[in-house]
Design an enzyme around this catalytic site. Structure first.
Site, PDB file in Angstrom:
ATOM      1  N   HIS A  72      -6.775 -17.147 -31.045  1.00 34.77           N
ATOM      2  CA  HIS A  72      -5.613 -18.031 -31.156  1.00 34.77           C
ATOM      3  C   HIS A  72      -5.877 -19.088 -32.226  1.00 34.77           C
ATOM      4  O   HIS A  72      -6.922 -19.725 -32.219  1.00 34.77           O
ATOM      5  CB  HIS A  72      -5.330 -18.728 -29.821  1.00 34.77           C
ATOM      6  CG  HIS A  72      -4.631 -17.839 -28.831  1.00 34.77           C
ATOM      7  ND1 HIS A  72      -3.906 -18.323 -27.772  1.00 34.77           N
ATOM      8  CD2 HIS A  72      -4.551 -16.491 -28.755  1.00 34.77           C
ATOM      9  CE1 HIS A  72      -3.408 -17.306 -27.086  1.00 34.77           C
ATOM     10  NE2 HIS A  72      -3.790 -16.179 -27.655  1.00 34.77           N
ATOM     11  N   TYR A 200       1.256 -26.147 -23.226  1.00 33.67           N
ATOM     12  CA  TYR A 200       0.933 -27.251 -22.307  1.00 33.67           C
ATOM     13  C   TYR A 200       2.194 -28.109 -22.214  1.00 33.67           C
ATOM     14  O   TYR A 200       2.622 -28.666 -23.234  1.00 33.67           O
ATOM     15  CB  TYR A 200      -0.201 -28.115 -22.854  1.00 33.67           C
ATOM     16  CG  TYR A 200      -1.562 -27.459 -22.852  1.00 33.67           C
ATOM     17  CD1 TYR A 200      -1.977 -26.608 -23.877  1.00 33.67           C
ATOM     18  CD2 TYR A 200      -2.472 -27.711 -21.815  1.00 33.67           C
ATOM     19  CE1 TYR A 200      -3.242 -26.025 -23.867  1.00 33.67           C
ATOM     20  CE2 TYR A 200      -3.739 -27.130 -21.806  1.00 33.67           C
ATOM     21  CZ  TYR A 200      -4.113 -26.292 -22.840  1.00 33.67           C
ATOM     22  OH  TYR A 200      -5.360 -25.724 -22.835  1.00 33.67           O
ATOM     23  N   PRO A 292      -9.307 -29.260 -15.854  1.00 36.79           N
ATOM     24  CA  PRO A 292      -9.155 -28.069 -16.708  1.00 36.79           C
ATOM     25  C   PRO A 292      -8.269 -28.251 -17.945  1.00 36.79           C
ATOM     26  O   PRO A 292      -8.290 -27.405 -18.836  1.00 36.79           O
ATOM     27  CB  PRO A 292      -8.558 -27.026 -15.765  1.00 36.79           C
ATOM     28  CG  PRO A 292      -7.977 -27.786 -14.626  1.00 36.79           C
ATOM     29  CD  PRO A 292      -8.768 -29.048 -14.501  1.00 36.79           C
ATOM     30  N   LYS A 296     -12.334 -27.155 -21.137  1.00 33.68           N
ATOM     31  CA  LYS A 296     -13.682 -27.501 -21.601  1.00 33.68           C
ATOM     32  C   LYS A 296     -14.807 -27.089 -20.645  1.00 33.68           C
ATOM     33  O   LYS A 296     -15.974 -27.053 -21.046  1.00 33.68           O
ATOM     34  CB  LYS A 296     -13.778 -29.016 -21.858  1.00 33.68           C
ATOM     35  CG  LYS A 296     -12.974 -29.471 -23.033  1.00 33.68           C
ATOM     36  CD  LYS A 296     -13.600 -28.991 -24.338  1.00 33.68           C
ATOM     37  CE  LYS A 296     -12.633 -28.959 -25.474  1.00 33.68           C
ATOM     38  NZ  LYS A 296     -12.625 -27.732 -26.245  1.00 33.68           N
ATOM     39  N   TYR A 383     -10.138 -29.681 -29.328  1.00 30.22           N
ATOM     40  CA  TYR A 383      -9.773 -28.457 -28.616  1.00 30.22           C
ATOM     41  C   TYR A 383     -10.629 -27.276 -29.064  1.00 30.22           C
ATOM     42  O   TYR A 383     -11.107 -26.493 -28.244  1.00 30.22           O
ATOM     43  CB  TYR A 383      -8.277 -28.140 -28.828  1.00 30.22           C
ATOM     44  CG  TYR A 383      -7.756 -27.153 -27.802  1.00 30.22           C
ATOM     45  CD1 TYR A 383      -7.098 -27.585 -26.657  1.00 30.22           C
ATOM     46  CD2 TYR A 383      -7.947 -25.776 -27.967  1.00 30.22           C
ATOM     47  CE1 TYR A 383      -6.644 -26.700 -25.697  1.00 30.22           C
ATOM     48  CE2 TYR A 383      -7.492 -24.874 -27.020  1.00 30.22           C
ATOM     49  CZ  TYR A 383      -6.842 -25.338 -25.894  1.00 30.22           C
ATOM     50  OH  TYR A 383      -6.403 -24.441 -24.947  1.00 30.22           O
TER      51      TYR A 383
HETATM   52  P1  RFL Z   1     -20.340 -21.895 -11.593  1.00 30.95           P
HETATM   53  O1  RFL Z   1     -19.398 -20.971 -12.241  1.00 30.95           O
HETATM   54  O2  RFL Z   1     -19.832 -22.738 -10.470  1.00 30.95           O
HETATM   55  O3  RFL Z   1     -21.579 -21.056 -11.112  1.00 30.95           O
HETATM   56  C1  RFL Z   1     -22.552 -21.592 -10.248  1.00 30.95           C
HETATM   57  C2  RFL Z   1     -23.148 -20.456  -9.463  1.00 30.95           C
HETATM   58  O4  RFL Z   1     -24.158 -20.987  -8.606  1.00 30.95           O
HETATM   59  C3  RFL Z   1     -24.043 -20.352  -7.344  1.00 30.95           C
HETATM   60  N1  RFL Z   1     -24.631 -21.215  -6.311  1.00 30.95           N
HETATM   61  C4  RFL Z   1     -25.810 -20.956  -5.730  1.00 30.95           C
HETATM   62  N2  RFL Z   1     -26.705 -19.973  -5.916  1.00 30.95           N
HETATM   63  C5  RFL Z   1     -27.820 -19.985  -5.136  1.00 30.95           C
HETATM   64  N3  RFL Z   1     -28.051 -20.928  -4.181  1.00 30.95           N
HETATM   65  C6  RFL Z   1     -27.162 -21.923  -3.957  1.00 30.95           C
HETATM   66  N4  RFL Z   1     -27.388 -22.823  -3.007  1.00 30.95           N
HETATM   67  C7  RFL Z   1     -25.994 -21.970  -4.754  1.00 30.95           C
HETATM   68  N5  RFL Z   1     -24.930 -22.804  -4.812  1.00 30.95           N
HETATM   69  C8  RFL Z   1     -24.125 -22.331  -5.755  1.00 30.95           C
HETATM   70  C9  RFL Z   1     -22.547 -20.161  -7.162  1.00 30.95           C
HETATM   71  O5  RFL Z   1     -22.257 -19.138  -6.213  1.00 30.95           O
HETATM   72  C10 RFL Z   1     -22.120 -19.786  -8.561  1.00 30.95           C
HETATM   73  O6  RFL Z   1     -22.110 -18.401  -8.790  1.00 30.95           O
HETATM   74  O7  RFL Z   1     -20.997 -22.913 -12.652  1.00 30.95           O
HETATM   75  P2  RFL Z   1     -21.412 -22.679 -14.185  1.00 30.95           P
HETATM   76  O8  RFL Z   1     -22.166 -21.405 -14.339  1.00 30.95           O
HETATM   77  O9  RFL Z   1     -22.007 -23.950 -14.628  1.00 30.95           O
HETATM   78  O10 RFL Z   1     -20.048 -22.428 -14.959  1.00 30.95           O
HETATM   79  C11 RFL Z   1     -19.122 -23.459 -15.097  1.00 30.95           C
HETATM   80  C12 RFL Z   1     -17.710 -22.890 -15.068  1.00 30.95           C
HETATM   81  O11 RFL Z   1     -17.570 -21.979 -13.999  1.00 30.95           O
HETATM   82  C13 RFL Z   1     -16.704 -24.020 -14.901  1.00 30.95           C
HETATM   83  O12 RFL Z   1     -16.987 -25.102 -15.773  1.00 30.95           O
HETATM   84  C14 RFL Z   1     -15.281 -23.606 -15.183  1.00 30.95           C
HETATM   85  O13 RFL Z   1     -14.878 -22.463 -14.521  1.00 30.95           O
HETATM   86  C15 RFL Z   1     -14.395 -24.789 -14.750  1.00 30.95           C
HETATM   87  N6  RFL Z   1     -13.064 -24.346 -14.465  1.00 30.95           N
HETATM   88  C16 RFL Z   1     -12.273 -24.109 -15.509  1.00 30.95           C
HETATM   89  N7  RFL Z   1     -12.742 -24.321 -16.772  1.00 30.95           N
HETATM   90  C17 RFL Z   1     -11.970 -24.077 -17.819  1.00 30.95           C
HETATM   91  O14 RFL Z   1     -12.437 -24.245 -18.955  1.00 30.95           O
HETATM   92  N8  RFL Z   1     -10.678 -23.611 -17.634  1.00 30.95           N
HETATM   93  C18 RFL Z   1     -10.165 -23.367 -16.369  1.00 30.95           C
HETATM   94  O15 RFL Z   1      -9.051 -22.936 -16.225  1.00 30.95           O
HETATM   95  C19 RFL Z   1     -10.967 -23.620 -15.252  1.00 30.95           C
HETATM   96  N9  RFL Z   1     -10.514 -23.400 -13.993  1.00 30.95           N
HETATM   97  C20 RFL Z   1     -12.634 -24.156 -13.141  1.00 30.95           C
HETATM   98  C21 RFL Z   1     -11.343 -23.649 -12.927  1.00 30.95           C
HETATM   99  C22 RFL Z   1     -13.459 -24.433 -12.037  1.00 30.95           C
HETATM  100  C23 RFL Z   1     -13.020 -24.260 -10.728  1.00 30.95           C
HETATM  101  N10 RFL Z   1     -13.909 -24.633  -9.654  1.00 30.95           N
HETATM  102  C24 RFL Z   1     -15.282 -24.996  -9.923  1.00 30.95           C
HETATM  103  C25 RFL Z   1     -13.563 -24.802  -8.321  1.00 30.95           C
HETATM  104  C26 RFL Z   1     -10.892 -23.434 -11.630  1.00 30.95           C
HETATM  105  C27 RFL Z   1     -11.717 -23.719 -10.530  1.00 30.95           C
HETATM  106  C28 RFL Z   1     -11.164 -23.427  -9.168  1.00 30.95           C
HETATM  107  C1  PHB Z   2      -6.569 -20.587 -18.253  1.00 32.89           C
HETATM  108  O1  PHB Z   2      -6.146 -19.656 -18.937  1.00 32.89           O
HETATM  109  O2  PHB Z   2      -6.937 -20.428 -17.079  1.00 32.89           O
HETATM  110  C2  PHB Z   2      -6.608 -21.961 -18.839  1.00 32.89           C
HETATM  111  C3  PHB Z   2      -6.317 -22.123 -20.178  1.00 32.89           C
HETATM  112  C4  PHB Z   2      -6.334 -23.396 -20.729  1.00 32.89           C
HETATM  113  C5  PHB Z   2      -6.641 -24.484 -19.946  1.00 32.89           C
HETATM  114  C6  PHB Z   2      -6.960 -24.312 -18.611  1.00 32.89           C
HETATM  115  C7  PHB Z   2      -6.932 -23.039 -18.042  1.00 32.89           C
HETATM  116  O3  PHB Z   2      -6.631 -25.728 -20.487  1.00 32.89           O
END
Ligand code: RFL
Ligand code: PHB
Length: 388
Positions: A72, A200, A292, A296, A383
């Site tokens: 994109h 957005y 989110p 980032k 971004y």
């Molecule tokens: P993760 O993905 O949370 O992975 C951590 C892993 O550690 C495991 N764990 C354990 N393992 C062993 N023993 C324990 N006691 C443990 N406790 C936990 C967990 O099972 C898991 O597999 O962290 P990581 O790797 O740092 O990655 C970060 C990203 O996942 C996170 O920053 C993003 O997904 C944040 N986030 C979003 N980011 C975006 O850029 N765009 C989004 O749309 C977006 N949506 C989200 C999100 C995070 C969410 N969370 C954390 C609830 C939506 C949600 C619902």
């Molecule tokens: C997504 O595709 O899940 C998404 C994209 C952009 C954002 C947050 C979530 O800022």
């Protein structure tokens, strides 16, 4: 069991770190509490900065992303029923890749399996020991049997709720937090995306976002009160609400369909300092959370991995400068992404107690972004991702 780096958490940060270190000849063990299927069922981030794209390629997991991901070159901001475009490429010479976190994680699991890397699922009661000594170790239980892993370093990649951050003494750890008074209700549906780029939308009924995973998989979000229950949102209510909040032109062409995933995520800004204590390094969500807006979270996890990976490789070559400065380098980038996510969240959402003054400030800020190249450039630069 013995390994060089014991990695706690098999999410994107733990797997990427493990894969990069493996390619540099450094041995790791990844301990994950959940099953692989469970980790892959979490629908999260969708947009990769170019630095993340390059790091995934360097890790040898870029092939499917390059084939199936969507490049994109811009995004739309919408307010008061009209939208304007931020052209990343024109403003910064950079772009982003739309490729879901689920796919990134799947590619990493496949690569670790192909290299016969050790990823232990179902690790319970993970505990960290001797982090301030030269011989740290990690204990856990699997299928009722206790295990111990001795290592040189521990990487805490275990997300916000994991045990790693809690292993840093309270007298050392500082935490900074803002909890936002709303959440995002997200829907995944097997429908073509309404727009070829993300939208957005700021609306008086609340924020909305149109995103995507591929040509027939859309991801949409609407801001909702934290008290809402996901079960009370029917698909029909969701689509009605989304249509009200996005520009009419987009609403008119929106293809709706049954949701295949629906969830509510709270929004939070959080930073823990320092990101290193003794032989423990915190990585990704274990150390920081961003709302989110601006996508980032996953990208910050990738830049932490970049600093730690290089620091550890240097360390095994006899130079410890990279691990000594890990926390400082990672946090400098973390705080800037925190600032961007917070400011975009503040500009785009309706706050429950928003005064008329704050309302006007938000409108002025959006107008300024629409009319000023300089403002657009600041947004675009953040971004697409600040340099490592
Ligand atoms: P993760 O993905 O949370 O992975 C951590 C892993 O550690 C495991 N764990 C354990 N393992 C062993 N023993 C324990 N006691 C443990 N406790 C936990 C967990 O099972 C898991 O597999 O962290 P990581 O790797 O740092 O990655 C970060 C990203 O996942 C996170 O920053 C993003 O997904 C944040 N986030 C979003 N980011 C975006 O850029 N765009 C989004 O749309 C977006 N949506 C989200 C999100 C995070 C969410 N969370 C954390 C609830 C939506 C949600 C619902
Ligand atoms: C997504 O595709 O899940 C998404 C994209 C952009 C954002 C947050 C979530 O800022």
């Amino acid at each position: 069991m013995r390994t060089q780096v014991c990695i706690i958490g098999g999410g994107p940060s733990g797997l990427l770190l493990s894969q990069l270190l493996h390619r540099a000849g450094i041995d790791t063990v990844v301990l994950e509490r959940q099953s692989r299927d469970y980790v892959l069922s979490r629908i999260r981030a969708g947009v990769l900065e170019w630095g993340t794209v390059e790091l995934l390629r360097e890790a040898g997991v870029g092939a499917r992303m390059d084939r199936e991901g969507f490049v994109h070159t811009g995004t739309y901001l919408a307010a008061r029923n009209r939208g304007f475009r931020i052209d990343f490429n024109e403003l910064t010479g950079k772009k982003v890749m739309v490729y879901g976190q689920t796919e990134v994680t799947r590619d990493l699991y496949d690569a670790r399996a192909a290299a016969e890397g050790t990823v232990i699922h179902g690790a319970e009661g993970v505990a960290l020991h001797g982090l301030d000594t030269s011989s740290p170790y990690v204990t856990f239980t699997k299928d009722g049997t206790e295990h111990r892993i001795d290592c040189d370093f521990v990487a805490g990649c275990d997300g916000f709720h994991g045990p790693s951050r809690k292993a840093i003494p309270a007298s050392v750890l500082r935490e900074y937090e803002r909890v936002y008074p709303f959440g995002w209700l997200g829907v995944l549906s097997e429908t073509p995306p309404v727009s070829h780029e993300l939208i957005y939308a700021n609306h008086e009924r609340g924020f909305a976002l149109c995103s995507m995973r591929n040509a027939n998989l859309s991801r949409y979000y609407v801001q909702c009160p934290l008290t809402d229950k996901v079960e009370s949102w029917t698909d029909a209510n969701f689509w009605d609400e989304l249509k009200r909040r996005i520009p009419e032109e987009a609403a008119a062409t929106l293809v709706t369909g049954p949701s295949i995933e629906k969830s509510i995520a709270p929004l939070r800004s959080f930073v823990a300092e320092p990101m290193r204590w003794g032989r423990l390094f915190l990585v990704g969500d274990a150390a920081h959370i961003v709302p989110p807006t601006g996508a980032k979270g996953l990208n910050l996890a990738a830049s932490d991995v970049y600093y730690l990976y290089h620091g550890l490789v240097q360390n095994y070559q006899g130079d410890n400068e990279g691990i000594e400065t890990y926390s400082q380098k990672a946090l400098a980038r973390v705080w800037k992404s925190e600032r961007f996510s917070w400011s975009l969240t503040t500009m785009m959402h309706r706050f429950p107690d928003q005064s008329e003054f704050e309302q006007r400030m938000q409108e002025a800020e959006l107008d300024y972004h629409e009319s000023s190249e300089a403002a657009k450039k600041v947004l675009a630069e953040n971004y697409v991702g600040l340099p490592y």
